[in-house]
Scaffold this active site. Sequence first.
Site, PDB file in Angstrom:
ATOM      1  N   GLU A 365       0.548  -1.599   0.139  1.00 46.83           N
ATOM      2  CA  GLU A 365      -0.147   0.113   0.059  1.00 46.83           C
ATOM      3  C   GLU A 365       0.335   1.242   0.273  1.00 46.83           C
ATOM      4  OE1 GLU A 365      -3.485   0.041   1.592  1.00 46.83           O
ATOM      5  OE2 GLU A 365      -3.487  -2.436   1.946  1.00 46.83           O
TER       6      GLU A 365
HETATM    7  C1  FAD Z   1       2.319  -9.164  -0.265  1.00 48.39           C
HETATM    8  C2  FAD Z   1       1.837  -8.313  -1.126  1.00 48.39           C
HETATM    9  C3  FAD Z   1       0.152  -7.815  -0.891  1.00 48.39           C
HETATM   10  C4  FAD Z   1       0.203  -6.899  -2.155  1.00 48.39           C
HETATM   11  N1  FAD Z   1      -1.141  -6.331  -1.526  1.00 48.39           N
HETATM   12  C5  FAD Z   1      -1.652  -6.045  -3.271  1.00 48.39           C
HETATM   13  C6  FAD Z   1      -3.143  -5.555  -3.594  1.00 48.39           C
HETATM   14  O1  FAD Z   1      -4.014  -6.417  -2.559  1.00 48.39           O
HETATM   15  N2  FAD Z   1      -3.048  -4.819  -4.192  1.00 48.39           N
HETATM   16  C7  FAD Z   1      -2.253  -4.228  -5.142  1.00 48.39           C
HETATM   17  O2  FAD Z   1      -2.767  -4.054  -6.505  1.00 48.39           O
HETATM   18  N3  FAD Z   1      -1.315  -4.715  -4.510  1.00 48.39           N
HETATM   19  C8  FAD Z   1      -0.452  -5.166  -3.784  1.00 48.39           C
HETATM   20  N4  FAD Z   1       0.522  -5.386  -3.311  1.00 48.39           N
HETATM   21  C9  FAD Z   1       1.294  -4.474  -3.875  1.00 48.39           C
HETATM   22  C10 FAD Z   1       2.612  -4.067  -3.460  1.00 48.39           C
HETATM   23  O3  FAD Z   1       1.585  -2.516  -3.329  1.00 48.39           O
HETATM   24  C11 FAD Z   1       3.658  -3.433  -4.001  1.00 48.39           C
HETATM   25  O4  FAD Z   1       4.716  -4.725  -4.224  1.00 48.39           O
HETATM   26  C12 FAD Z   1       4.471  -2.342  -3.887  1.00 48.39           C
HETATM   27  O5  FAD Z   1       3.610  -0.936  -4.155  1.00 48.39           O
HETATM   28  C13 FAD Z   1       5.659  -2.003  -4.419  1.00 48.39           C
HETATM   29  O6  FAD Z   1       5.940  -1.996  -5.623  1.00 48.39           O
HETATM   30  P1  FAD Z   1       6.444  -3.133  -6.082  1.00 48.39           P
HETATM   31  O7  FAD Z   1       6.850  -3.734  -5.171  1.00 48.39           O
HETATM   32  O8  FAD Z   1       7.033  -3.184  -7.887  1.00 48.39           O
HETATM   33  O9  FAD Z   1       8.255  -2.745  -5.340  1.00 48.39           O
HETATM   34  P2  FAD Z   1       9.445  -1.663  -7.155  1.00 48.39           P
HETATM   35  O10 FAD Z   1       8.093  -0.100  -7.379  1.00 48.39           O
HETATM   36  O11 FAD Z   1       9.592  -2.028  -7.801  1.00 48.39           O
HETATM   37  O12 FAD Z   1      10.078  -0.977  -6.167  1.00 48.39           O
HETATM   38  C14 FAD Z   1      11.056  -1.094  -5.554  1.00 48.39           C
HETATM   39  C15 FAD Z   1      12.126  -0.457  -4.527  1.00 48.39           C
HETATM   40  O13 FAD Z   1      12.339   0.875  -5.203  1.00 48.39           O
HETATM   41  C16 FAD Z   1      11.490   1.632  -4.544  1.00 48.39           C
HETATM   42  N5  FAD Z   1      11.403   2.768  -5.190  1.00 48.39           N
HETATM   43  C17 FAD Z   1      10.911   2.499  -6.602  1.00 48.39           C
HETATM   44  N6  FAD Z   1      10.675   4.280  -7.054  1.00 48.39           N
HETATM   45  C18 FAD Z   1      10.727   4.728  -5.979  1.00 48.39           C
HETATM   46  C19 FAD Z   1      11.446   6.640  -5.971  1.00 48.39           C
HETATM   47  N7  FAD Z   1      11.075   7.076  -7.236  1.00 48.39           N
HETATM   48  N8  FAD Z   1      12.331   6.492  -5.624  1.00 48.39           N
HETATM   49  C20 FAD Z   1      12.751   6.027  -4.358  1.00 48.39           C
HETATM   50  N9  FAD Z   1      12.733   4.652  -4.141  1.00 48.39           N
HETATM   51  C21 FAD Z   1      11.756   4.769  -4.752  1.00 48.39           C
HETATM   52  C22 FAD Z   1      10.670   1.249  -3.640  1.00 48.39           C
HETATM   53  O14 FAD Z   1      10.046   2.406  -2.135  1.00 48.39           O
HETATM   54  C23 FAD Z   1      10.897  -0.427  -2.924  1.00 48.39           C
HETATM   55  O15 FAD Z   1      11.824  -0.065  -2.262  1.00 48.39           O
HETATM   56  C24 FAD Z   1       1.144  -6.420  -2.477  1.00 48.39           C
HETATM   57  C25 FAD Z   1       2.345  -7.013  -2.225  1.00 48.39           C
HETATM   58  C26 FAD Z   1       2.408  -8.049  -1.591  1.00 48.39           C
HETATM   59  C27 FAD Z   1       3.856  -7.988  -1.635  1.00 48.39           C
END
Ligand code: FAD
Length: 381
Positions: A365
Site C-alpha cells: 500500500e
Molecule cells: C504480500 C503482498 C500483498 C500485496 N497486496 C496488494 C494488493 O492487494 N493490491 C495491489 O494492487 N498490490 C498489492 N501488493 C503490491 C505492493 O503494493 C507493491 O509490491 C508495492 O507497491 C511496491 O511495488 P513493487 O513491488 O513493484 O516495487 P518497486 O516499485 O519495484 O520498488 C522497489 C524498491 O524501489 C523503491 N522505489 C521505487 N521508486 C522509487 C522512487 N521514485 N524513489 C525512491 N525509491 C523508489 C521502492 O520504495 C522499493 O523499495 C502486494 C504486495 C505484497 C508483497
Amino acid sequence: MDFNLTDVHQEFINLAAGFGKKKLAPTITERDHQGIFDEDLVSEMLGLGLCGAYFEEKYGGAECDVLSYILAVEELAKYDAGMSITLSATVSLCANPIWQFGTEAQKEKYLTPLVEGKKLGAFGLTEPNAGTDASGQQTVAVKNEDGSYTLNGSKIFITNGGAADIYIVFAMTDKSQGSHNGISAFILEKDMPGFTFGKKEDKLGIHTSQTMELVFQDVKVPAENLLGQEGQGFKIAMKTLDGGRIGVAAQALGIAEAALQDAVEYSKQRVQFGKPLCKFQSISFKLADMKMKVEAARLLVYKAACKKQEDQPFSVDAAIAKRVASDVAMEIATEAVQIFGGYGYSEEYPVARHLRDAKITQIYEGTNEVQLMVTSSALLR
Ligand SMILES: Cc1cc2nc3c(=O)[nH]c(=O)nc-3n(C[C@H](O)[C@H](O)[C@H](O)COP(=O)(O)OP(=O)(O)OC[C@H]3O[C@@H](n4cnc5c(N)ncnc54)[C@H](O)[C@@H]3O)c2cc1C
C-alpha cells in the site's frame, strides 16, 4: 486530540480480541507454518460485523466510526497479522472505494454484501511493471459499442486474490490522456468469463493471507461496473490507498504490541546468571524503549483514523502513521527476537513470525519510500 475510547470502541476491541483468542490463537502456528488461508475462519471473521464499523446502516453498517474499524484491525493483528490484512483489504481497498465513488446501484449490489461480511473483497492495481509507479498500467480496457468494456492484462501480488468475490481493478482506457487521466477503475466479479487466477505467491510472512495473480483475457465488464468516471481511476486508486495505509499502520501496531508482549513475558521467565532477564537493566530499558515507540505509533495511527472519520484531509497523516508504525513494528519484532536469543530465531516461538509479518507493512500500500514522497511533497508545497 483526545483518544478516550468509548464503550462502542471497546465493543469492537472485545469482538476482535474474543475471536483472536478463541479462533485464531489456537491454530496460528500451524496455519502460518503450512501457509493455510482458512476460508472458514475468514467467513467467520467477516461475520463478526467488523467490516461495517463506519458505513451507514442503510448499507448494513454499524454507523460507528473509522477508529472502531482500525481498533479491530489492530486487535486481529495481535493474533494473526495475515487475517488482519484479509479484513483490511476487504474494507479499506474494496468496500471503501465503492462507498466513496460508486453509484447507488453499485452500493446496493456490491457494498452491502461487503459491509455485511457476506463477500470478500480485493484491489488490483499492481502489475509486473507497475509497482510504485502505478501510473504505468499495462492492463487495457477497450470500450465496446454497447458501452461495456473488454479487459486484457494481469495484476500481481493481489491480497485475497482467488478467494475474493469482488475486485476493484484498474486499467488503461485512454493512453492519449496520459497515465494520470487515462486510467479507469472497474468492479469485477470473480466468476466473470475470462477472469482467472495465476501464480499464488510464496511469501516471507503473512502466510495466512492469500496473495495471487489476476489474469484478464477478454473479460467483458458491463458499463454499469465502471467505478467513478472514465479517466478517474488513478485518483480513485490514490485516495483508496490513503485509507488503506491506516489499516496497514493498525496491522503494524498490532504486530508490534504482540511482539512486545511476548518479549515482556519471556524476559520474566528466562533465567540467566541466576535471575530473570528482565532484572538486567539493559533488558528492562530495552523493553521500556519498545513500549514508548508503540505508544507513539499508536497516537499517529488513531489520529489518522479520526481525521478520516471527520472528513479532514488525511493523506499525510496516513503516510506518517504507516511509515512510523511499520518501522516501529520491524524494530520491535527485531528486538523481541534479540530478547528471546536463539529461541527467538526458532520457529518454536511466535516472535520469529512477528518479524516475518512485520516486514510487509513497510512495503505494501505504498512502500515507506512512497510515504516519504507523500510527506515531503506536502511539506514543500
Ligand atoms: C504480500 C503482498 C500483498 C500485496 N497486496 C496488494 C494488493 O492487494 N493490491 C495491489 O494492487 N498490490 C498489492 N501488493 C503490491 C505492493 O503494493 C507493491 O509490491 C508495492 O507497491 C511496491 O511495488 P513493487 O513491488 O513493484 O516495487 P518497486 O516499485 O519495484 O520498488 C522497489 C524498491 O524501489 C523503491 N522505489 C521505487 N521508486 C522509487 C522512487 N521514485 N524513489 C525512491 N525509491 C523508489 C521502492 O520504495 C522499493 O523499495 C502486494 C504486495 C505484497 C508483497
